[in-house]
Scaffold this motif. Structure first.
Motif, PDB file in Angstrom:
ATOM      1  N   ARG A  32     -11.043  -9.299  42.860  1.00 56.99           N
ATOM      2  CA  ARG A  32     -12.148  -8.562  42.227  1.00 56.99           C
ATOM      3  C   ARG A  32     -13.362  -8.581  43.154  1.00 56.99           C
ATOM      4  O   ARG A  32     -13.461  -9.424  44.055  1.00 56.99           O
ATOM      5  N   PRO A  33     -14.323  -7.689  42.880  1.00 57.13           N
ATOM      6  CA  PRO A  33     -15.554  -7.727  43.677  1.00 57.13           C
ATOM      7  C   PRO A  33     -16.423  -8.922  43.258  1.00 57.13           C
ATOM      8  O   PRO A  33     -16.193  -9.514  42.209  1.00 57.13           O
ATOM      9  N   GLN A 111      -7.977 -17.922  37.957  1.00 54.55           N
ATOM     10  CA  GLN A 111      -9.039 -18.800  37.455  1.00 54.55           C
ATOM     11  C   GLN A 111      -9.941 -18.049  36.486  1.00 54.55           C
ATOM     12  O   GLN A 111      -9.869 -16.800  36.394  1.00 54.55           O
ATOM     13  N   THR A 112     -10.716 -18.762  35.795  1.00 55.00           N
ATOM     14  CA  THR A 112     -11.632 -18.134  34.845  1.00 55.00           C
ATOM     15  C   THR A 112     -12.549 -17.146  35.574  1.00 55.00           C
ATOM     16  O   THR A 112     -12.924 -17.369  36.732  1.00 55.00           O
ATOM     17  N   SER A 113     -12.788 -16.054  34.911  1.00 56.38           N
ATOM     18  CA  SER A 113     -13.698 -14.979  35.401  1.00 56.38           C
ATOM     19  C   SER A 113     -13.158 -14.212  36.597  1.00 56.38           C
ATOM     20  O   SER A 113     -13.911 -13.500  37.269  1.00 56.38           O
ATOM     21  N   SER A 114     -11.868 -14.379  36.883  1.00 58.23           N
ATOM     22  CA  SER A 114     -11.331 -13.675  38.071  1.00 58.23           C
ATOM     23  C   SER A 114     -10.895 -12.261  37.730  1.00 58.23           C
ATOM     24  O   SER A 114     -10.547 -11.489  38.636  1.00 58.23           O
ATOM     25  N   GLY A 115     -10.859 -11.883  36.431  1.00 57.55           N
ATOM     26  CA  GLY A 115     -10.534 -10.498  36.069  1.00 57.55           C
ATOM     27  C   GLY A 115      -9.188 -10.325  35.373  1.00 57.55           C
ATOM     28  O   GLY A 115      -8.612  -9.232  35.366  1.00 57.55           O
ATOM     29  N   LYS A 116      -8.677 -11.386  34.748  1.00 57.09           N
ATOM     30  CA  LYS A 116      -7.365 -11.275  34.059  1.00 57.09           C
ATOM     31  C   LYS A 116      -7.467 -10.330  32.866  1.00 57.09           C
ATOM     32  O   LYS A 116      -6.688  -9.374  32.744  1.00 57.09           O
ATOM     33  N   THR A 117      -8.446 -10.581  32.020  1.00 58.31           N
ATOM     34  CA  THR A 117      -8.563  -9.748  30.827  1.00 58.31           C
ATOM     35  C   THR A 117      -8.889  -8.312  31.221  1.00 58.31           C
ATOM     36  O   THR A 117      -8.331  -7.362  30.665  1.00 58.31           O
ATOM     37  N   TYR A 118      -9.747  -8.222  32.213  1.00 59.56           N
ATOM     38  CA  TYR A 118     -10.121  -6.900  32.737  1.00 59.56           C
ATOM     39  C   TYR A 118      -8.864  -6.157  33.177  1.00 59.56           C
ATOM     40  O   TYR A 118      -8.671  -4.983  32.847  1.00 59.56           O
ATOM     41  N   ASN A 213     -18.299 -17.227  32.801  1.00 61.56           N
ATOM     42  CA  ASN A 213     -17.886 -15.994  32.145  1.00 61.56           C
ATOM     43  C   ASN A 213     -18.499 -15.933  30.751  1.00 61.56           C
ATOM     44  O   ASN A 213     -18.237 -16.816  29.911  1.00 61.56           O
ATOM     45  N   ARG A 215     -17.809 -13.937  28.456  1.00 62.05           N
ATOM     46  CA  ARG A 215     -16.743 -13.707  27.455  1.00 62.05           C
ATOM     47  C   ARG A 215     -15.435 -14.303  27.992  1.00 62.05           C
ATOM     48  O   ARG A 215     -14.513 -13.589  28.338  1.00 62.05           O
ATOM     49  N   SER A 216     -15.451 -15.569  28.036  1.00 63.66           N
ATOM     50  CA  SER A 216     -14.273 -16.259  28.593  1.00 63.66           C
ATOM     51  C   SER A 216     -13.206 -16.417  27.522  1.00 63.66           C
ATOM     52  O   SER A 216     -13.474 -16.880  26.410  1.00 63.66           O
ATOM     53  N   SER A 217     -12.030 -15.984  27.862  1.00 63.35           N
ATOM     54  CA  SER A 217     -10.903 -16.147  26.922  1.00 63.35           C
ATOM     55  C   SER A 217     -10.544 -17.624  26.860  1.00 63.35           C
ATOM     56  O   SER A 217     -10.267 -18.235  27.895  1.00 63.35           O
ATOM     57  N   ALA A 253      -5.281 -17.628  29.616  1.00 63.85           N
ATOM     58  CA  ALA A 253      -6.620 -18.204  29.778  1.00 63.85           C
ATOM     59  C   ALA A 253      -6.744 -18.660  31.215  1.00 63.85           C
ATOM     60  O   ALA A 253      -5.741 -18.924  31.894  1.00 63.85           O
TER      61      ALA A 253
HETATM   62  N1  LIG Z   1     -11.620  -5.748  39.416  1.00 63.96           N
HETATM   63  C1  LIG Z   1     -12.757  -5.842  38.788  1.00 63.96           C
HETATM   64  N2  LIG Z   1     -13.676  -4.893  39.046  1.00 63.96           N
HETATM   65  C2  LIG Z   1     -14.843  -4.980  38.459  1.00 63.96           C
HETATM   66  N3  LIG Z   1     -15.185  -5.934  37.597  1.00 63.96           N
HETATM   67  C3  LIG Z   1     -14.319  -6.891  37.301  1.00 63.96           C
HETATM   68  C4  LIG Z   1     -13.059  -6.879  37.891  1.00 63.96           C
HETATM   69  N4  LIG Z   1     -12.385  -7.950  37.458  1.00 63.96           N
HETATM   70  C5  LIG Z   1     -13.186  -8.576  36.590  1.00 63.96           C
HETATM   71  N5  LIG Z   1     -14.344  -7.967  36.489  1.00 63.96           N
HETATM   72  C6  LIG Z   1     -15.448  -8.404  35.660  1.00 63.96           C
HETATM   73  O1  LIG Z   1     -15.571  -9.785  35.798  1.00 63.96           O
HETATM   74  C7  LIG Z   1     -15.856 -10.412  34.589  1.00 63.96           C
HETATM   75  C8  LIG Z   1     -14.824 -11.425  34.216  1.00 63.96           C
HETATM   76  O2  LIG Z   1     -13.646 -10.788  34.009  1.00 63.96           O
HETATM   77  P1  LIG Z   1     -12.556 -11.296  32.983  1.00 63.96           P
HETATM   78  O3  LIG Z   1     -13.145 -11.688  31.722  1.00 63.96           O
HETATM   79  O4  LIG Z   1     -11.504 -10.325  32.939  1.00 63.96           O
HETATM   80  O5  LIG Z   1     -12.087 -12.581  33.679  1.00 63.96           O
HETATM   81  P2  LIG Z   1     -10.977 -13.582  33.142  1.00 63.96           P
HETATM   82  O6  LIG Z   1     -10.217 -13.894  34.294  1.00 63.96           O
HETATM   83  O7  LIG Z   1     -10.288 -12.997  32.036  1.00 63.96           O
HETATM   84  O8  LIG Z   1     -11.852 -14.781  32.688  1.00 63.96           O
HETATM   85  P3  LIG Z   1     -11.447 -15.892  31.592  1.00 63.96           P
HETATM   86  O9  LIG Z   1     -10.332 -16.578  32.118  1.00 63.96           O
HETATM   87  O10 LIG Z   1     -12.640 -16.734  31.556  1.00 63.96           O
HETATM   88  O11 LIG Z   1     -11.203 -15.160  30.385  1.00 63.96           O
HETATM   89  C9  LIG Z   1     -15.921  -9.295  33.596  1.00 63.96           C
HETATM   90  O12 LIG Z   1     -17.247  -8.927  33.347  1.00 63.96           O
HETATM   91  C10 LIG Z   1     -15.217  -8.184  34.221  1.00 63.96           C
HETATM   92  O13 LIG Z   1     -15.718  -6.907  33.819  1.00 63.96           O
END
Ligand SMILES: Nc1ncnc2c1ncn2[C@@H]1O[C@H](COP(=O)(O)OP(=O)(O)OP(=O)(O)O)[C@@H](O)[C@H]1O
Length: 842
Positions: A32-33, A111-118, A213, A215-217, A253
């Motif tokens: 992710r960025p 890892q957390t906030s790396s963009g899994k849910t996204y 994050n 909104r951390s799952s 998660a």
């Molecule tokens: N590829 C991407 N491009 C742009 N924004 C991203 C991308 N991946 C993630 N983000 C943003 O980063 C933030 C964290 O993403 P996300 O919640 O999906 O992470 P996560 O891995 O699910 O975290 P957690 O494990 O804590 O739930 C969000 O605001 C999301 O919009």
């Protein structure tokens, strides 16, 4: 569910019909960025996708790190890559397998906030949209799509479609694996319905704010779509079948560091559960990537139990690993990449899942049966060649089995033959020795004309003869004990070389005796060593170490030297089945019963003798092999002599009967003296003395023994050779030599048969200093040495009987051997005190 079959499946194109297709898990990596926070913190983006498949770590400050800097996967995506692209490149195909009856799973790991849910939100939506699209395009099939969703929160399973927060139970199904019970399932009507359900799930799912994050799952979410489809044309018909499969969209998660996530309280607890279950998942993946060796701990967490089919089971699987490029997360990113590396090595085996109606199943089986019956009735050429192949394979197996049996039998035959061959060699050698051409070879030492290699230095502790290097002839190196010296004049060179051969041949049997000597107490060792004293005349050195004696011992010989008439049949008991063991008189080392049998029979035939050896009695009972004859062979010899015409007539017998008691005493005294004069075996004397104690029925044996001994004495006194039966000859010297050897053999048994206390009493009784050297040999030399002293005779018989394990059983023994020549008359029991002596002596 079952394999593809039925009318409906005929409609499927061939590419659709993949049964149990094995493939590796598809692994994609999405970078992710940098997020706003990271940009604000002026974090550096250390990771970069350098092409479609490789992600590179670019931190010049950390050059020299032991970690790899480049990682390759099926596809990698840089920050700006849209989710659609990620989906289209791989997850799409995997997800859409579900409409073809193949289970599939797509999950995001990172890892957390790396963009899994996204990522998973997008992939799930695209997949569902595509599934709907597929359904619309395949109107010939009737589809049913069901939606369910659960989350695993703090190791408890929650139904995301139900407001009830009661944890759901996980049950093991033999076919499906782990099944979550009572999950609410919604049949998807349309896209909007799907969106509504997704909204419910999002609302239900545990989301929490962490410093990483907003909104951390806090849970693992699994959205499941189950797709059933049947061909419309067969709907309601008895031959209809259904394809049934599920696709799981799994948003895990994220692993997190409490220090980085600044979590505490509930968040901290959630983080612990998350990390623990992810750790289990990592372990499972690592083990699976190693080829499924050993136990795989699927059951260590609910997550891995549920994911088990996705991880190597009946499913196609794609994993999207999400990364943060930020330098502050480099360790977590590396961990994710290591997980991804393992995951790409894991193989799954997906198959099309077909559900057949009962009627369709019956019909299918009937058709299959009919086909097989028809093949049986009209075997096609291809089929018959197949049958031939099967028959050939059977024959091959049979041949292999028989070859193995043959090899086993050959081995057994060789094993049985080797002792026989050895014996044949010995016999051949024996014959050639007689012809004056000694040429024995043993394994350790090459002998030619009685010489021996320098390295061997064979020492026979019994004969105390020493065989040195090739420069010394047997004659010149013959080293004799004092008892052998008397033999000097009678040993011709030929005799000696033969004797040496026999000694080497005897070694194996004597080894056990020698080892007894070695393993006994120090007294025994002293005797053995002093036995090998240096000949003062020759001054030849020799190995005095008993162990070196053992090392050159090679083979037992059953051949006998001339002049020693005791048969080598100490195991003759083999010919008397059922004989009490107590009658077996065999020295240690004679346990080769079967070998003995073979050798004995062969020996007799090779010599052209009519049982010569078995029939000889009275002469020294220790042959060159050192064996002591058994009571059975002794008895056999007596019987032979009794049956032969040796000059006893009925008058003589009946005459002696009239005053048998006196006659017995008189004859016994004569026999005792003649035994000593003629150097008769001590074992023979013992057997005879203990068996014949005055019964009138014994008179014939007494007479026979007396005549035989008288003849022998006369021959000896005239300097002649006394003949033994079967052409064997005996001289004073050879009989004495054999007797001395017997004494030595018996001396070696003293330590085995008598306890230390018993030996002490024996030495005292026979007037031997208990501290003197070679006292066992002294004792053996004393035995039967005073024929006129009946007490000494009785004691000697008792000692020898115990040494050779002869237990006198009086009449019972004689009758068992059939020794009664005349009908038993009333016995006049003599007052022989030997029994008493036996009891008190030891
Ligand atoms: N590829 C991407 N491009 C742009 N924004 C991203 C991308 N991946 C993630 N983000 C943003 O980063 C933030 C964290 O993403 P996300 O919640 O999906 O992470 P996560 O891995 O699910 O975290 P957690 O494990 O804590 O739930 C969000 O605001 C999301 O919009």
């Amino acid at each position: 569910m079952g394999a593809i079959a039925g009318e409906e499946l005929k409609k499927m194109d061939k590419t659709q019909v993949h049964v149990a297709r094995e493939e590796k898990i598809l692994v994609l990596v999405r970078l992710r960025p940098l997020n706003d926070k990271e940009i604000l913190a002026k974090e550096a983006a250390d990771w970069e996708c350098i092409n479609d498949t490789t992600v590179l770590y670019r931190n010049t400050l950390r050059e020299g790190s032991t970690f790899p800097s480049a990682y390759s996967f099926d596809r990698v995506y840089r920050g700006e890559s849209p989710t659609r692209q990620v989906y289209e490149d791989g997850p799409k195909e995997v997800a859409l397998s579900v409409v073809k009856g193949i289970n599939s799973s797509i999950f995001a790991y990172g890892q957390t906030s790396s963009g899994k849910t996204y990522t998973m939100t997008g992939i799930t939506e695209f997949a569902v949209a595509d599934i709907f699209d597929y359904i619309f395009k395949h109107e010939d099939r009737a589809f049913v799509v069901k939606f369910s969703a659960i989350e695993i929160y703090n190791e408890a399973i929650q139904d995301l479609l139900s407001p009830d927060s009661t944890p759901l139970r996980l049950r093991d199904d033999p076919e499906k694996g782990a099944v979550v019970e009572k999950t609410r399932e919604e049949v998807l009507r349309d896209w909007n319905h799907f969106k509504d359900l997704i909204s419910i799930c999002e609302a239900q799912r545990k989301i929490g704010e962490t410093s990483l994050n907003e909104r951390s799952s806090r849970s693992h979410q699994i959205i499941k779509l189950t797709v059933e489809s049947s061909a419309r044309e067969f709907l309601g018909k008895e031959n209809s079948t259904t394809l049934l499969a599920s696709v799981n969209f799994i948003d895990l998660a994220g692993s997190e560091r409490a220090s980085q996530a600044l979590s505490a309280g509930a968040r901290l607890k959630e983080g612990c559960h998350i990390n623990r279950s992810l750790l289990t998942l990592g372990t499972v993946i690592r083990k699976l990537s190693n080829g499924r060796q050993g136990h795989i701990n699927f059951r260590d967490s609910k997550l891995t139990r549920i994911l088990q089919p996705c991880l190597g089971g009946n499913a196609r699987t794609a994993i999207v690993c999400t990364l943060s490029p930020a330098r502050s997360h480099v360790e977590q990113t590396r961990n994710t990449l290591l997980f991804a590396c393992c995951a790409k090595e894991v193989t799954t085996k997906a198959q099309i899942n077909v559900v057949m109606s009962d009627k369709a199943l019956v019909k299918q089986l009937q058709r299959e049966l009919a086909r097989l019956e028809s093949e049986l009735r009209n075997p096609a050429p291809a089929t018959s060649s197949c049958d031939c192949g099967v028959a050939l394979r059977k024959k091959d197996l049979q041949i292999q089995k028989m070859e193995k049996q043959l090899a086993d039998m050959t081995k057994q035959r060789d094993l049985a033959q080797s002792p026989l061959e050895d014996f044949m060699k010995m016999v051949a050698h024996d014959e050639s020795s007689k012809a004056g051409t000694p040429h024995f070879r043993n394994r350790a030492n090459k002998w030619e004309d009685g010489s021996v290699s320098e390295t061997s230095g064979v020492v026979d502790p019994d004969r105390t003869s020493f065989i040195s290097d090739g420069t010394s002839t047997p004659q010149s190196t013959a080293f004799r004990s004092h008892s052998d010296e008397v033999m000097e004049e009678v040993l011709s060179p030929g005799d000696q070389s033969e004797e040496y051969c026999k000694e080497v041949q005897c070694i194996e049997m004597e080894e056990s005796l020698a080892s007894d000597v070695i393993n006994h107490d120090e007294e025994e060792r002293t005797e053995a060593e002093t036995h090998l004293e240096v000949n003062p005349e020759t001054g030849l050195a020799q190995n005095r170490n008993p162990s070196s004696v053992r090392s050159v011992r090679v083979r037992k010989s059953w051949s006998r030297g001339e002049g020693t008439s005791t048969p080598p049949d100490a195991l003759e008991t083999d010919y008397y089945p059922g004989r009490p063991e107590v009658h077996d008189v065999a020295l240690p080392g004679l346990e080769f019963g079967s070998v003995m049998k073979l050798m004995r029979s062969d020996s007799m035939s090779s010599r052209g003798s009519d049982s010569t050896e078995a029939h000889s009695v009275g002469t020294p009972m220790v042959g060159d092999d050192g064996g002591i004859t058994s009571i059975s062979s002794f008895v056999q010899g007596l019987k032979e002599m009794r049956n032969d015409d040796i000059g006893l007539d009925k008058e003589e017998v009946s005459g002696t009967m009239t005053n048998w008691s006196e006659e017995f005493e008189r004859k016994r005294e004569q026999i005792l003296e003649l035994w000593e004069t003629c150097n008769v075996s001590l074992v023979h004397r013992t057997y005879f003395f203990l068996l014949f104690k005055g019964d009138q029925a014994d008179s014939i044996y007494m007479g026979v023994e007396l005549r035989r001994l008288s003849f022998m004495k006369e021959s000896f006194s005239q300097g002649n050779q006394a003949f033994e039966r079967g052409g064997q000859t005996l001289t004073v010297a050879s009989s004495l030599k054999a007797l001395q050897r017997e004494r030595r053999m018996l001396s070696k048994l003293v330590g085995k048969r008598f306890s230390g206390e018993e030996r002490k009493r024996l030495y005292e009784k026979f007037g031997i200093d208990v501290n003197s050297k070679r006292r066992r040999l002294q004792l053996a030399n004393q035995l039967w040495s005073k024929p006129k002293d009946i007490i000494h005779v009785v004691d000697s018989a008792a000692v020898v009987a115990k040494l050779v394990r002869f237990v006198e059983q009086g009449r019972a023994m004689k009758e068992m051997f059939g020794l009664s020549f005349t009908p038993p008359l009333p016995t006049s029991r003599r007052s022989h005190s030997w029994r008493k002596s036996m009891a008190t002596l030891f």
